[in-house]
Design an enzyme around this catalytic site. Sequence first.
Site, short mmCIF file in Angstrom:
data_model
loop_
_atom_site.label_atom_id
_atom_site.label_comp_id
_atom_site.label_asym_id
_atom_site.label_seq_id
_atom_site.Cartn_x
_atom_site.Cartn_y
_atom_site.Cartn_z
CG HIS A 192 -2.15 -0.97 0.77
ND1 HIS A 192 -2.21 -2.27 1.22
CD2 HIS A 192 -3.19 -0.81 -0.07
CE1 HIS A 192 -3.25 -2.85 0.68
NE2 HIS A 192 -3.88 -2.00 -0.09
NE ARG A 299 -6.16 0.23 -2.78
CZ ARG A 299 -5.60 0.25 -3.99
NH1 ARG A 299 -5.44 1.38 -4.63
NH2 ARG A 299 -5.20 -0.88 -4.56
NE ARG A 335 -11.15 -1.51 -0.87
CZ ARG A 335 -9.93 -1.88 -1.31
NH1 ARG A 335 -9.81 -2.96 -2.02
NH2 ARG A 335 -8.87 -1.17 -1.01
CD GLU A 434 -9.73 -8.07 -2.78
OE1 GLU A 434 -8.66 -7.53 -3.08
OE2 GLU A 434 -10.55 -7.55 -2.02
CG ASN A 457 -2.86 -5.05 -6.04
OD1 ASN A 457 -2.41 -5.22 -7.17
ND2 ASN A 457 -3.35 -3.91 -5.62
CG ASP A 458 -5.43 -8.60 -1.36
OD1 ASP A 458 -4.39 -8.83 -0.72
OD2 ASP A 458 -6.15 -7.62 -1.13
CB CYS A 505 -9.65 -2.07 -9.10
SG CYS A 505 -10.12 -3.24 -7.84
C1 PEP Z 1 -6.27 -5.68 -4.85
O1 PEP Z 1 -6.12 -6.48 -3.93
O2 PEP Z 1 -5.90 -5.89 -6.01
C2 PEP Z 1 -6.92 -4.39 -4.59
C3 PEP Z 1 -7.22 -3.59 -5.59
O3 PEP Z 1 -7.14 -4.02 -3.30
P1 PEP Z 1 -5.97 -3.52 -2.31
O4 PEP Z 1 -4.75 -3.31 -3.12
O5 PEP Z 1 -6.45 -2.28 -1.67
O6 PEP Z 1 -5.87 -4.67 -1.36
MG MG Z 2 -7.21 -6.20 -2.08
#
Ligand code: PEP
Ligand code: MG
Length: 578
Positions: A192, A299, A335, A434, A457-458, A505
Amino acid sequence: MKKLSGISASAGLVIGRALLYVEDEFPEIPRYTLEKGQVEGEWKRLLKALPEASEEIKNLRDQARVEISKEQVDIFEAHLLMLEDPIFLDQIKASLESRLENVEWVVWDIASGMSRKLAASPDLYLRERANDITDVSRRLISRLLAVTKFSLADLEEDVILVARDLMPSDVLTMNRERVKAIVMDQGSRTSHTAILARAFGIPAVLGLSSATKEICNGDSLAVDGGLGEVMVNPSGKTLTKYRRYIERYQKEEDDLTALQSLPAETTDGHRVSLKANIEIPEEAKRALRYGAEGIGLYRSEFLFLAPGKAACEEEQYLAYRKVLRAMGKRPVTIRTLDLGGDKIIPGFQTGNEKNPLLGWRAIRFCLALPEMFKIQLRAILRASVEGNVRIMFPMISGLEELEQALALWEDAKDECRRLKQPFAERIEAGCMIEIPSAVMTADILARRSDFFSIGTNDLVQYTLAVDRGNERVNYLAQPTHPAVLRFLKQVIDAAHAGGIKAAMCGELAGDPSYTPLLLGLGLDEFSMTASSIPQVKRIIRGAALRDCCCLVDKALNCSSYHQAAALATEWLAERFPT
Ligand code: PEP
Ligand code: MG
């Protein structure tokens, strides 16, 4: 001159001076003997430190109260009682007089003794109190030693921040005008801190392992966020080269921004939508400058991450309203709170997790605290009359969670109706994909969702069991891994079979190297850091969908991420030689 190579987390070139931001471990506690006449002075020092430590604890307790974290409030109340405990204080006074040693050492010694006894108790409750004693005595000793954390909000000169790790809350509160670049031992492209650095347009190189050892305060640094390189004390020749790069980089940025009003359409007429990810409302305007067709991910938890921000219903409402007003008719996807993982508020109960990435976070946390969750849902509903809002739930692992979240959404609407609070008639509610279990049940989830948004990302983290913030295993986080590519195909196909759109995203959506693959997989909507939009658009406008589909067919037949990545690179190099 020394060259350090790390992970490119946020593009941009900067030359500047290093500021080391390394939090000290708990300091070594001094021990010395006193003259008899000094005892009174030591006692007075303690009497001065006690209310200061109490004040700190009260602030943490009040924050926990706002967050409706009863367990944490209780812990802080117990800490306050300990500071006022006459037995504890009498024991300190008696020890000062009998041992003639400094007060920090006496406090530490008494607290360690108590803590050791409790830790040996067969009773779990008492054993857990051992940590509380250590915690309180450390706070008190910190006050006695006047150890205060240097605040990044107070920076008055331009710096390149060099740190082991920064919390998202550090990045939110630092003086962003003064931080020209970030250089960190830890972190990856999808951590993050990296996401925020990109959002704020601050170049960043992360995952350098030993930058805080190799760089000294005041060193001259040349940072290339795009290449992931840091030059320490560069030579005059290198500096001249960097200055030239900086000029050229600025020119390229300006050229790309010129694409702003052109559609994201392939050469054979396939149109997709490009949206922006934002973390704070102020970013909405920046998103428009880069040509965002809407906000694909707001976010919202970052409203909670800036210390001192309680983010009550009114504050949330105002933030959402600000974004909606800035975006006009364009869709804004909020979100719902995704706290936990690496997005931890100090003193917040999600911070006590042994395994935060697999723990009590995101939708799990919101469903367990429905009243807190409904505050957010009501704030979104109130703001909905101002524009085109959509809502999506993070970290959904299966239908039960989605249905519970939707039920609370309906409850919040009923509450607004009762309060005669107007809200938009039709608000799309989507589901983030995710977690692998969500991928495998995407066909089921599609029946209850208005859209999907893939959080790569997750998803990559959980599919490949790679902690997204850990630089040691970062090399494994490969989006072209056959498991990831198959998952993406499965989700997008399930969305289309269920008659809904598939958005993405995660950071992958904003990486132009993967744009052809995502187009070929059938992705409808790409949401990314605003500054990536022009580059992704350039690829889309220069590619043919047919061609991208052929690339995907080949990539899905690859047995390794190397092979698939090489195919994608080759494909791009042939069509976009510059
Ligand atoms: C993700 O996990 O891809 C996502 C967009 O959420 P974050 O990066 O805030 O966990
Ligand atoms: Mg995420």
